[in-house]
Design an enzyme around this catalytic site. Structure first.
Site, PDB file in Angstrom:
ATOM      1  N   ASN A 332      -5.252   4.415  -0.901  1.00 58.67           N
ATOM      2  CA  ASN A 332      -5.566   3.764   0.375  1.00 58.67           C
ATOM      3  C   ASN A 332      -6.117   2.359   0.128  1.00 58.67           C
ATOM      4  O   ASN A 332      -7.198   2.000   0.611  1.00 58.67           O
ATOM      5  CB  ASN A 332      -6.564   4.613   1.159  1.00 58.67           C
ATOM      6  CG  ASN A 332      -6.315   4.564   2.654  1.00 58.67           C
ATOM      7  OD1 ASN A 332      -5.431   3.857   3.125  1.00 58.67           O
ATOM      8  ND2 ASN A 332      -7.103   5.306   3.414  1.00 58.67           N
ATOM      9  N   HIS A 365     -13.660   7.957   8.869  1.00 56.63           N
ATOM     10  CA  HIS A 365     -12.717   9.072   8.834  1.00 56.63           C
ATOM     11  C   HIS A 365     -12.972  10.068   9.964  1.00 56.63           C
ATOM     12  O   HIS A 365     -12.025  10.649  10.496  1.00 56.63           O
ATOM     13  CB  HIS A 365     -12.786   9.794   7.489  1.00 56.63           C
ATOM     14  CG  HIS A 365     -11.977   9.116   6.415  1.00 56.63           C
ATOM     15  ND1 HIS A 365     -12.494   8.152   5.588  1.00 56.63           N
ATOM     16  CD2 HIS A 365     -10.677   9.253   6.052  1.00 56.63           C
ATOM     17  CE1 HIS A 365     -11.563   7.725   4.755  1.00 56.63           C
ATOM     18  NE2 HIS A 365     -10.447   8.371   5.013  1.00 56.63           N
TER      19      HIS A 365
END
Length: 476
Positions: A332, A365
């Site tokens: 990521n 998240h």
């Protein structure tokens, strides 16, 4: 499964649309067409929940444009992350929870709008410093000319609501990213690189491996389903070793799913020409060019191109590098760039900046406990790995080095898998059930390992001091 099908259909549509989108020459037309298609994507998955996104755009745009630019980045950060928490907590107010895909769009929008505020703050700070230097009739610093305000920085200082709208809702990257800066967005609209780059070739290069990852995801998830890890049968009928090793297939499933999704998201960018720069620019994930590309515009057809700016994952390096610390760099990457630039480097305390960055990552998240169990556990594992690398691997050579690297690789993926199952199980009850079923063995092992490592390091230091004293005595 329904959400996955919707996700794949939308990404496929975005990839296909890029074949036409990148060919538009008129800049204003290109902006509006990209934004219109982006609104269509958002509306198709969000319905009236799209109001959350529009509200965030409106408020943050007003913050960026009208609040003092010395503080606009802080105000934007507080508002967007505060709203992200509210967005995920609306069910406690009795409201309907937004769809999962809307949550992903909200996550990317948060990075974009907060990142844009930081870009504006940086451009403002730089322009003020240059202006002050000129006012003081000091056109040089250390014998070198001062930097000038670039065209992109001038554009950042003149942003209006429409500019921010196009950046926020252009269809490229709107579903799951990757994150890219306003400069990357502006370059994709204004520069000729997207026409010159081999967009189809770059896209096909990524697409050809996706069926492998998707197939492995379906196969392994069928054989080792995640839900089984929280069943009574799992605890009563399976051995401790089986239960402990179950984290390997669950994390493998997670990796294959992530690889598939991220590579498809990258394909949306490559097909649209976003993130295309000459290789000579030495672009980096998230950041964009490391060198000035202006001289290459006039002869853009003569250069080789890459899409490193929107490269969000390096699958081969993730799988093959030896250490936990290295693997984090390849995972990521565009989001990591955002976290590094706007949290890690800006955090006032060097001692706690790593923990703060991982905490922000966990908040970004989601609100589930599993994200904090997983992401915030990493800073406690890294010192253990660093200690043993320094003790045994750093100076090893030959066969010994190969063996130790393989041991480190196994330890790395076990650590990721053991922490990662918390990320997947999400709730405290499920996480505690699984960790309790294996008696929290990994955490106990890591504590013991660290204590033993510190003891060995102290012994080595004492031996080194003795050797040094003996050598000094012999020399006298």
């Amino acid at each position: 499964m329904k959400d996955d099908i919707i996700y794949l259909v939308l990404l496929g549509s975005c990839i296909g649309f890029g074949q036409f989108y990148r060919k538009f020459q008129d800049q204003e037309q290109k902006k509006w067409i990209g934004t219109a298609f982006g609104f269509l994507v958002v509306l198709s998955v969000s319905g009236f929940h799209m109001l959350h996104l529009l509200f965030c755009y409106l408020v943050t745009s007003l913050i960026i444009i009208y609040i003092n630019r010395r503080k606009c980045h802080i105000a934007s950060f507080v508002f967007m992350f505060g709203y992200l928490f509210f967005f995920r907590s609306v069910t406690y107010l009795g409201w309907e929870a937004p769809p999962g895909h809307t949550n992903m769009i909200q996550m990317i929008l948060t990075l974009k709008l907060v990142g844009l505020a930081f870009e504006v703050n940086a451009a403002y700070t730089k322009s003020k410093a240059i202006g002050q230097a000129k006012k003081d009739e000091d056109a040089t610093a250390g014998g070198k000319p001062l930097d000038t305000v670039t065209d992109n920085e001038k554009a950042l200082l003149k942003l209006d609501m429409l500019d921010i709208l196009h950046y926020s809702f252009n269809y490229v990257g709107i579903l799951t990213g990757p994150y890219f800066t306003y400069k990357t967005f502006r370059d994709a609209i204004t520069l000729p690189f997207s026409i010159r780059a081999d967009c189809i070739g770059a896209t096909l290069e990524k697409l050809k491996v996706i069926p492998l990852y998707a197939g492995l995801f379906l196969l392994v998830s069928f054989i080792w389903p995640l839900d089984y890890a929280t069943s009574t049968e799992f605890y009563e009928e399976r051995s401790l070793f089986y239960r402990l090793m179950y984290v390997w297939p669950t994390f493998f499933i997670f990796r294959m799913r992530i690889y598939t999704g991220i590579l498809l998201s990258e394909c949306v960018c490559t097909m649209a020409g976003f993130g295309a720069y000459p290789k000579a620019c030495q672009s980096k994930s998230g950041h964009g060019p490391s060198k000035d590309c202006s001289p290459m515009i006039s002869n853009s057809e003569e250069h080789e191109y890459d899409f490193e700016t929107v490269r969000n994952i390096d699958v081969v390096s993730t799988e093959t590098c030896w250490t936990f610390r290295e693997t984090m760099k390849y995972w990521n990457m565009c989001v990591q760039y955002w976290m590094a630039m706007y949290v890690y480097k800006r955090f006032p305390s060097k001692t706690y900046r790593t923990l703060a960055t991982l905490a922000v990552s966990a908040i970004w998240h989601g609100v589930h406990a599993g994200y904090y169990f997983c992401i915030c556990a990493a800073p406690f594992y890294l010192p253990i790995e660093d200690l043993y690398v320094k003790l045994f691997i750093k100076d090893a050579t030959g066969t010994k080095l190969k063996v130790l690297n393989w041991i480190c690789w196994v330890a790395k993926f076990f650590a990721f898998s053991y922490m990662g199952i918390a990320f997947l199980l999400l709730s405290i009850e499920k996480i505690w059930f699984y960790y309790g079923s294996v008696y929290h063995i990994a955490y106990i092992f890591w504590i013991v390992t660290y204590v033993v490592g510190v003891f060995i390091a102290q012994i080595k230091k004492r031996n080194a001091r003795r050797t040094e004293k003996l050598q000094q005595s012999a020399a006298q």
